[in-house]
Enzyme design. Sequence first.
Site, mmCIF file in Angstrom:
data_model
loop_
_atom_site.group_PDB
_atom_site.id
_atom_site.type_symbol
_atom_site.label_atom_id
_atom_site.label_comp_id
_atom_site.label_asym_id
_atom_site.label_seq_id
_atom_site.Cartn_x
_atom_site.Cartn_y
_atom_site.Cartn_z
ATOM 1 C CG HIS A 569 -0.118 0.123 2.531
ATOM 2 N ND1 HIS A 569 0.594 -0.953 3.057
ATOM 3 C CD2 HIS A 569 0.105 1.163 3.380
ATOM 4 C CE1 HIS A 569 1.205 -0.572 4.165
ATOM 5 N NE2 HIS A 569 0.922 0.709 4.382
ATOM 6 C CG ASP A 571 2.136 5.032 4.688
ATOM 7 O OD1 ASP A 571 1.501 3.965 4.683
ATOM 8 O OD2 ASP A 571 3.273 5.150 5.180
ATOM 9 C CG HIS A 641 5.315 0.941 2.583
ATOM 10 N ND1 HIS A 641 4.852 2.155 2.088
ATOM 11 C CD2 HIS A 641 4.749 0.809 3.821
ATOM 12 C CE1 HIS A 641 4.071 2.732 2.986
ATOM 13 N NE2 HIS A 641 3.982 1.925 4.041
ATOM 14 N NE ARG A 651 8.147 -6.574 10.944
ATOM 15 C CZ ARG A 651 7.712 -5.362 10.622
ATOM 16 N NH1 ARG A 651 6.635 -4.874 11.229
ATOM 17 N NH2 ARG A 651 8.330 -4.642 9.707
#
Length: 697
Positions: A569, A571, A641, A651
């Site tokens: 996507h 931002d 990204h 994570r």
Amino acid sequence: MRERIWAPLPLLLLLLLPQPLWGGPPALEPGPLQPFDLLYASGVAAYYSGDYELAVRDLEAALRSHRRLQEIRARCARHCAARRPLAPPGAGPGAELPFFRAVLERAHCYRSCESQRLGGPASRHRVSEDVRSDFQRRVPYNYLQRAYIKLNQLEKAVEAAHTFFMANPEHMEMQQNIENYRTMAGVEALHLVDREAKPHLESYSAGVKHYEADDFELAIKCFEQALREYFSEDMECRALCGGPQRFEEYEYLGYKAGLYEAIADHYMQVLVCQHECVRELATRPGRLSPIENFLPLHYDYLQFAYYRVGEYVKALECAKAYLLLHPDDEDVLVNVDYYESLLDDSVDPASIEAREDLAMFVKRHKLESELIKSAAEGLGFSYTEPNYWIRYGGRQDENRIPSGVNVEGAEVHGLSMGKKSPKIDRDLREGGPLLYENITFVYNSEQLNGTQRVLLDNVLSEEQCRELHSVASGIMLVGDGYRGKTSPHTPNEKFEGATVLKALKFGYEGRVPLKSARLFYDISEKARKIVESYFMLNSTLYFSYTHMVCRTALSGQQDRRNDLSHPIHADNCLLDPEANECWKEPPAYTFRDYSALLYMNDDFEGGEFIFTEMDAKTVTASIKPKCGRMISFSSGGENPHGVKAVTKGQRCAVALWFTLDPLYRELERIQADEVIAILDQEQQGKHELSINPKDEL
């Protein structure tokens, strides 16, 4: 103020109501039309009960019913507009009565027409907003593709999947389904059919293909067909606006409206609906894409295509039409001068005007805009005119140089053939100071194969990473920021998050160490300063959103996994991989300018951060998270990204989005600043008390 609205009301009504384009009565239906919401509900229920044949039957019937309902409504609106024309009232007592009689007769005509063609009262076909939204987002096709697969009807499943995906290009699961289908025997690109494709966009796409193949005659034919279809669909869209409207501002009058107020109220809603047809028709499905994607860009293609076939007058007309929407386009202004120089001596260049179809379209659009703004002022409701003509680029057209003329010659003659590309409004700079000691520069934009990118290490110490990771377990909520959805991006991971304000509140209440909560606040401010300095920004960078996030691999769900932890996507825009575009418009966070991710750990498997090309497939850089590592980049379509699957462990990172516009500052950040100020004051008071405890005595 209010009188300014009532005076032009008859003119307003005339402008709002559908124009009489079609005078013949719509054909009668063979039987009562079944309500599409009931068919849809039956199809979904059948799907979940495992009766896939019944699911397919009812879902397909629901789609047909919905399509037919739209056709009947549009045809009845046009039919009644032709049979019951309106005329402005005259002067004298009762002079307005014939006008309102015509309005009532048209309403009666429309209701009668609908009831006859539907085979029953129109009220049977009123549906909830949820159902309306599902059909707008093409959700029935999602059920259909699954049902068709269960029935081993692969080609129909591919059609349904592709139709759904065209309206939901960020739906990575569907994208993966399509890729899987295409690898199966007998499924090729030919079967990727969009069953809901708008005819004018199909013709436009065909025109672009012929244009790129230098077949300008066929390109012109397709583009002209697309325009005819567009303006026809625009009138149909306007006709459909005559139905019930749902506006939050409906109660703005604050008291029981009188006759004229009620009429103005309803018809202003109709006018806004009609005004926004320009956006709906010029977009890809499910998107509010800029009208640049069709109208202005269309005339941009046409002006050069006509030039290449030697029709200089038509080339000039199209170029001038394009300038109606983008009057400052230097390339096209230069082309206008060049086309005028090619005309016969007998032709006066000043006599060649912009194409009439677009000239009339723009004239009406501007008049509507003026009426809406005037009504908003007079009736007391708010309305902000969208920028329908905003540009995010131009036609992708390289090396279109006239035959026998070199590049330098083209510049001399003034015909601009350069490729237009998306622009970033601000100057692109990087390499500024990192401000803090011990921070290690790793890679810049060039080394990361992109634009406005930087990778840094040691932004956090090992001790700070451990402290943040520890506090995360005490403040995070499952699905925070995603309406409580445990797995908003993938069903194979659990997502948890927390804001900086929540961390400070928990610290203030003693539920987590206040020092650790404050660290979250402090390191995010540190990251903001680094980004602002490194990219050498001339204005202050503000927080848009601050989020501590953890992604945990779910045991038993990692075998043969082929999805992403976070889909590809951008931002601040809606990534459209098939069109190789990123639409900077709502619901995207268009105000975001820079992004950063500050990693807290590396004791997990997978979870690499990746940059890709606009196709959302070609990886240009891959980054393995570790404690203290920070990746920062500009937030636009230049930096698609995502995150690879986390296949083991947890994570964690601090995700940061920034804006250059103070109007879009993060509210929670402002509140967090206030909490910090209170804490600092309390700490200062304690410090002063410990130094001089007897001052108050």
